[in-house]
Design a protein around this motif. Structure first.
Motif, PDB file in Angstrom:
ATOM      1  N   ASN A  24       0.812  -1.216   0.000  1.00 31.50           N
ATOM      2  CA  ASN A  24       0.000   0.000   0.000  1.00 31.50           C
ATOM      3  C   ASN A  24       0.845   1.266   0.000  1.00 31.50           C
ATOM      4  OD1 ASN A  24      -2.720  -1.207   0.322  1.00 31.50           O
ATOM      5  ND2 ASN A  24      -1.847  -1.941   2.228  1.00 31.50           N
ATOM      6  N   SER A  25       0.293   2.310  -0.569  1.00 35.98           N
ATOM      7  CA  SER A  25       0.970   3.604  -0.578  1.00 35.98           C
ATOM      8  C   SER A  25      -0.062   4.710  -0.739  1.00 35.98           C
ATOM      9  CB  SER A  25       1.972   3.671  -1.727  1.00 35.98           C
ATOM     10  OG  SER A  25       2.582   4.942  -1.778  1.00 35.98           O
ATOM     11  N   SER A  26       0.329   5.915  -0.418  1.00 31.79           N
ATOM     12  CA  SER A  26      -0.516   7.078  -0.688  1.00 31.79           C
ATOM     13  C   SER A  26      -0.174   7.684  -2.046  1.00 31.79           C
ATOM     14  CB  SER A  26      -0.345   8.128   0.408  1.00 31.79           C
ATOM     15  OG  SER A  26       1.015   8.517   0.500  1.00 31.79           O
ATOM     16  N   SER A  27       0.849   7.158  -2.691  1.00 29.21           N
ATOM     17  CA  SER A  27       1.281   7.682  -3.995  1.00 29.21           C
ATOM     18  C   SER A  27       0.693   6.851  -5.130  1.00 29.21           C
ATOM     19  CB  SER A  27       2.801   7.659  -4.098  1.00 29.21           C
ATOM     20  OG  SER A  27       3.396   8.449  -3.105  1.00 29.21           O
ATOM     21  N   VAL A  28       0.599   7.454  -6.286  1.00 32.25           N
ATOM     22  CA  VAL A  28       0.116   6.772  -7.487  1.00 32.25           C
ATOM     23  C   VAL A  28       1.318   6.226  -8.249  1.00 32.25           C
ATOM     24  CG1 VAL A  28      -1.146   7.015  -9.654  1.00 32.25           C
ATOM     25  CG2 VAL A  28      -1.870   8.297  -7.620  1.00 32.25           C
TER      26      VAL A  28
END
Lengths: 112, 116
Positions: A24-28
């Motif tokens: 998971n990440s908050s970045s695209v």
């Protein structure tokens, strides 16, 4: 702060069970890859996912890329001792150049 | 078979004694990388070459240097190894990611460095 968060970090299960590993990440991401690394060896590429919502299958392994291209999962059906290893997700950021960003890895142990 | 080869697989050196690790590839890829990996951790990028252009990571110590004399070969030089430099060193290659749209990397088997 880890850009790519993998969970769980350690997983030990019995042969024949199913499991899911998350990245998971908050970045695209423009793309995301999964690697498996066995002790004393280099990582080996399993799959690359590029399109949001994409699902790819590799025998008993199913890889999914999130619709928003911020997360991915790896599902293993009927795990076998040969699946034991360190599973790494890695992503090429939209703004990135030639570099991959790696997650911290999930160490998977399948017990006979 | 096209592949990434690293020599030696195991290297033992003494504290402060320079050491060179080598990597060769038959994939004819533009980009070559050196990673450091400590036990149960993700690979940490030290630097990479895009053709002959050298790209150093900001947090790579000056103690680590690299050379790429031609497309096929790349070397990692550790000028004065410390105990904290004991690790697995991985070489990887990839094609030009801008053209490919993504950056699939092909890793060698690694060189495990021990510092005494």
């Amino acid at each position: 702060t880890q850009l790519l968060e993998q969970s769980p970090q350690f997983l030990s299960i019995q042969e024949g069970e199913n499991l899911t590993v998350y990245c998971n990440s908050s970045s695209v991401f423009s793309s995301l890859q999964w690697y498996r690394q066995e002790p004393g060896e280099g990582p080996v590429l399993l799959v690359t996912v590029v399109t949001g919502g994409e699902v790819k299958k590799l025998k008993r392994l199913t890889f999914q890329f999130g619709d928003a291209r911020k997360d991915s999962s790896l599902h293993i059906t009927a795990a076998q001792p040969g699946d034991t290893g360190l599973y790494l997700c890695a992503a090429l950021l939209i703004q990135g150049a030639q570099k991959l960003v790696f997650g911290q890895g999930t160490r998977l142990t399948i017990n006979p | 078979d096209a592949m990434v080869i690293q020599n030696p697989r195991y290297q033992v050196t003494q504290f402060g004694k320079p050491v060179t690790l080598s990597c060769s590839q038959t994939l004819n890829h533009n980009v070559m990388y050196w990673y450091q990996q400590k036990s149960s951790q993700a690979p940490k990028l030290l630097f990479h070459y895009y053709d002959k252009d050298f790209n150093n990571e900001a947090d790579t110590p000056d103690n680590f240097q690299s050379r790429r004399p031609n497309t096929s070969f790349c070397f990692l030089d550790i000028r004065s190894p410390g105990l904290g430099d004991a690790a697995m060193y991985l070489c990887a290659t990839s094609r030009d990611s801008f053209l490919a749209g993504y950056n699939e990397q092909f890793f060698g088997p690694g060189t495990r460095l021990t510092v005494l």
